[in-house]
Scaffold this active site. Structure first.
Site, PDB file in Angstrom:
ATOM      1  N   ARG A   1      -5.881  -8.228  -2.762  1.00  0.00           N
ATOM      2  CA  ARG A   1      -6.566  -7.603  -3.907  1.00  0.00           C
ATOM      3  C   ARG A   1      -7.337  -8.694  -4.654  1.00  0.00           C
ATOM      4  NH1 ARG A   1      -3.917  -4.035  -8.928  1.00  0.00           N
ATOM      5  NH2 ARG A   1      -5.870  -3.783 -10.070  1.00  0.00           N
TER       6      ARG A   1
ATOM      7  N   ASN B   1      -4.136   3.513  -2.197  1.00  0.00           N
ATOM      8  CA  ASN B   1      -5.548   3.335  -2.547  1.00  0.00           C
ATOM      9  C   ASN B   1      -6.343   2.676  -1.426  1.00  0.00           C
ATOM     10  OD1 ASN B   1      -6.284   4.407  -5.041  1.00  0.00           O
ATOM     11  ND2 ASN B   1      -5.171   2.799  -6.138  1.00  0.00           N
TER      12      ASN B   1
ATOM     13  N   CYS C   1      -3.658  11.049  -7.202  1.00  0.00           N
ATOM     14  CA  CYS C   1      -3.910   9.865  -8.028  1.00  0.00           C
ATOM     15  C   CYS C   1      -3.421  10.172  -9.441  1.00  0.00           C
ATOM     16  CB  CYS C   1      -5.407   9.582  -8.039  1.00  0.00           C
ATOM     17  SG  CYS C   1      -5.940   8.502  -9.371  1.00  0.00           S
ATOM     18  N   ASP C   2      -2.874   9.160 -10.097  1.00  0.00           N
ATOM     19  CA  ASP C   2      -2.288   9.377 -11.418  1.00  0.00           C
ATOM     20  C   ASP C   2      -3.263   9.142 -12.578  1.00  0.00           C
ATOM     21  OD1 ASP C   2      -2.622   6.681 -11.242  1.00  0.00           O
ATOM     22  OD2 ASP C   2      -0.589   6.153 -11.808  1.00  0.00           O
TER      23      ASP C   2
ATOM     24  N   HIS D   1     -11.295   8.706  -8.673  1.00  0.00           N
ATOM     25  CA  HIS D   1     -11.802   7.629  -9.547  1.00  0.00           C
ATOM     26  C   HIS D   1     -13.288   7.819  -9.836  1.00  0.00           C
ATOM     27  CE1 HIS D   1      -8.319   4.542  -8.655  1.00  0.00           C
ATOM     28  NE2 HIS D   1      -7.894   5.702  -9.097  1.00  0.00           N
TER      29      HIS D   1
ATOM     30  N   TYR E   1     -12.565   5.181 -14.592  1.00  0.00           N
ATOM     31  CA  TYR E   1     -13.159   4.368 -13.516  1.00  0.00           C
ATOM     32  C   TYR E   1     -14.676   4.452 -13.467  1.00  0.00           C
ATOM     33  CZ  TYR E   1      -8.767   2.813 -11.555  1.00  0.00           C
ATOM     34  OH  TYR E   1      -7.566   2.181 -11.380  1.00  0.00           O
TER      35      TYR E   1
ATOM     36  N   ARG F   1      -7.850  -8.970 -12.175  1.00  0.00           N
ATOM     37  CA  ARG F   1      -6.752  -8.023 -12.387  1.00  0.00           C
ATOM     38  C   ARG F   1      -5.539  -8.312 -11.479  1.00  0.00           C
ATOM     39  NH1 ARG F   1      -4.109  -5.622 -16.151  1.00  0.00           N
ATOM     40  NH2 ARG F   1      -2.881  -3.905 -15.325  1.00  0.00           N
TER      41      ARG F   1
HETATM   42  C1  G6P Z   1      -4.303   3.676 -11.972  1.00  0.00           C
HETATM   43  C2  G6P Z   1      -5.009   4.232 -10.781  1.00  0.00           C
HETATM   44  C3  G6P Z   1      -4.488   3.594  -9.529  1.00  0.00           C
HETATM   45  C4  G6P Z   1      -4.625   2.101  -9.615  1.00  0.00           C
HETATM   46  C5  G6P Z   1      -3.938   1.583 -10.847  1.00  0.00           C
HETATM   47  C6  G6P Z   1      -4.258   0.115 -11.013  1.00  0.00           C
HETATM   48  O1  G6P Z   1      -2.967   4.054 -11.942  1.00  0.00           O
HETATM   49  O2  G6P Z   1      -4.907   5.607 -10.672  1.00  0.00           O
HETATM   50  O3  G6P Z   1      -5.213   4.087  -8.452  1.00  0.00           O
HETATM   51  O4  G6P Z   1      -4.080   1.478  -8.487  1.00  0.00           O
HETATM   52  O5  G6P Z   1      -4.383   2.266 -11.972  1.00  0.00           O
HETATM   53  O6  G6P Z   1      -3.519  -0.406 -12.028  1.00  0.00           O
HETATM   54  P1  G6P Z   1      -3.274  -1.964 -12.173  1.00  0.00           P
HETATM   55  O7  G6P Z   1      -2.430  -2.042 -13.381  1.00  0.00           O
HETATM   56  O8  G6P Z   1      -2.575  -2.388 -10.895  1.00  0.00           O
HETATM   57  O9  G6P Z   1      -4.594  -2.597 -12.319  1.00  0.00           O
HETATM   58 MN    MN Z   2      -5.764   6.182  -8.661  1.00  0.00          MN
END
Ligand code: G6P
Ligand code: MN
Length: 442
Positions: A94, A148, A171-172, A201, A264, A284
């Site tokens: 990532r 993802n 997706c949350d 997103h 997003y 991130r």
């Molecule tokens: C949300 C999105 C996910 C993503 C995450 C990233 O939950 O729906 O798809 O992976 O945010 O969060 P982070 O804290 O890992 O940047």
């Molecule tokens: Mn997501």
């Protein structure tokens, strides 16, 4: 109520402990007989598993069995539900994705732009293999996937398994946004009835109702514009990066007040600002490694050392509860409304039928029943068509192992646009992803 057997794939994840708390919170509504952890990374899995074992002993005595394994047969035989949360290449890749894009002056993000493409091309292979493995041992299990980049994964799985109707991508983010709406409106998040459309997103809330049918949309917009917008779910409320993201969503609403945006969209509508705010040495991924990951590792180690989880403040997060509630609705035919990914097939008649769209649907034991959205206005249609073409082009590139299509895909992406840049980024990503990507033919 029939008790369920669940396997969690990618159990070494930083989200696992929150998910386990959600299983405990929902145990009367989603009673489990057995929980199995599966991961390819033995070490990461073991830490979460040993802590979970203690947690379950203390808080889930109804559970008949908990185990963890790296053996597919052991994991996937005779299960009812498979929750999938894998990250091929881990947070290390990532970070590469984010940094490579930024080096070219382009948005460096997990699921958007070049980073999303890179991650997608890593995820597809593992996800296809995983679905095949699960189906070998449990042909009828529900597979709930939140791996993802969900848009690209959903597109690839829909092509590879067109007849598999027990495979659902979710997706949350919409529900995480709805938690903030609920707080502003002073109602419970599960009492919000949303109307929403888009790609994963990449979507908009068009209406927000309460359970009684009152339209709260305009009041909500006014409140966000007047008093601000911030993350409220426990898991993200105190995170500076998420605070900035929610604040930017307010700006989007000011600039485009028709609908309420998914957070997003900031990467596509304000790409320069998104590049500017990044520190390439502390993207991130690094923040998550030093933040959430460290927190979860320390937490698990304390639980294991002390042999009890009683002294810990453990939270149920919306991510976990959402997944479990969706599973409940599928398992017991509750027909509750969730925003999920489905094949369009006329839900949005002015978008292609084969697009994987994110819309509200009733989750039943015979699958998601999406609500009709109707035709969408030109601005949104245009944005979505560009993004959809990019996503489909990435998946074409994968199946055809076509270098040319990779370059075309990134050229289509709003965060890149320049063909020169697209080619340079693709070339860098190929080197960085040597261990994960198929070999692309020039
Ligand atoms: C949300 C999105 C996910 C993503 C995450 C990233 O939950 O729906 O798809 O992976 O945010 O969060 P982070 O804290 O890992 O940047
Ligand atoms: Mn997501």
């Amino acid at each position: 109520m029939r008790k369920q057997r669940l396997v969690v794939v990618g159990s070494g994840s930083t989200y696992t402990m929150g998910m386990m708390m959600s299983l405990i919170a929902e145990k009367d509504r989603f009673p489990l007989k057995e929980v199995v952890f599966y991961d390819t990374d033995e070490q990461r899995q073991e830490r979460n598993a040993k802590a979970t074992e203690i947690l379950f002993k203390e808080r889930y005595s109804e559970l008949e069995s908990f185990s963890y394994t790296t053996d597919k047969k052991e994991a996937f035989e005779n299960v009812d539900f498979v929750f999938v949360q894998i990250r091929t290449g881990g947070l290390a890749m990532r970070e590469q994705d984010e940094q490579i894009a930024l080096r070219h002056g382009v948005v460096g993000q997990e699921t958007c732009g070049p980073g999303g493409m890179a991650y997608g091309l890593r995820s597809i292979k593992d996800m296809i293999e995983l679905v095949n493995d699960v189906r070998r041992f449990s042909p009828n299990a529900w597979i709930l996937n939140y791996t993802n980049p969900a848009a690209i994964v959903a597109e690839a799985l829909n092509r590879e398994f067109p007849k598999d109707d027990r495979l659902l991508n979710i997706c949350d983010m919409p529900i995480a946004i709805m938690i903030s709406y609920a707080k502003i409106l002073g109602i419970d998040v599960w009492d919000i009835v949303p109307e929403y459309f888009g790609l994963n997103h990449f979507g908009w809330f068009t209406k927000i109702y309460d359970k009684e049918g009152n339209d709260l949309t305009e009041r909500l917009k006014e409140r966000i514009i007047d008093t601000g917008f911030s993350p409220e779910d426990e898991a993200i409320a105190n995170d500076i990066s998420w605070q900035k993201t929610f604040d930017q969503a307010r700006q989007m609403l000011i600039d485009f007040p028709e609908f309420l945006p998914n957070t997003y969209l900031q990467y596509y509508l304000y790409p320069e600002a998104m590049v500017e705010k990044e520190d390439p040495n502390h993207t991130r991924a690094r923040q998550v490694i030093e933040g959430r990951q460290k927190h979860v590792h320390d937490l698990c180690e304390r639980i294991i050392d002390k042999g009890t989880a009683r002294e810990e403040e453990l939270h149920v997060d919306v991510h976990g509860v959402f997944m479990v509630k969706a599973a409940e609705s599928l398992a017991y035919n509750l027909g509750e409304r969730f925003i999920v990914l489905v094949e369009n097939n006329g839900v949005i008649p002015n978008l292609p039928a084969n697009a994987m769209v994110e819309v509200p649907a009733l989750l039943t034991s015979s699958g998601p029943k999406p609500f009709s959205v109707g035709e969408i206005p030109t601005f949104y249609k245009g944005l979505i068509e560009g993004q959809l073409a990019y996503e489909q082009q990435v998946v074409d590139a994968y199946f055809e192992t076509s270098y040319q299509k990779l370059v075309q895909a990134l050229t289509l992406n709003r965060t890149v646009i320049s063909a020169t840049k697209a080619k340079e980024i693709v070339d860098d990503l190929i080197v960085a992803n040597e261990k994960y990507w198929p070999r692309f033919k020039k």
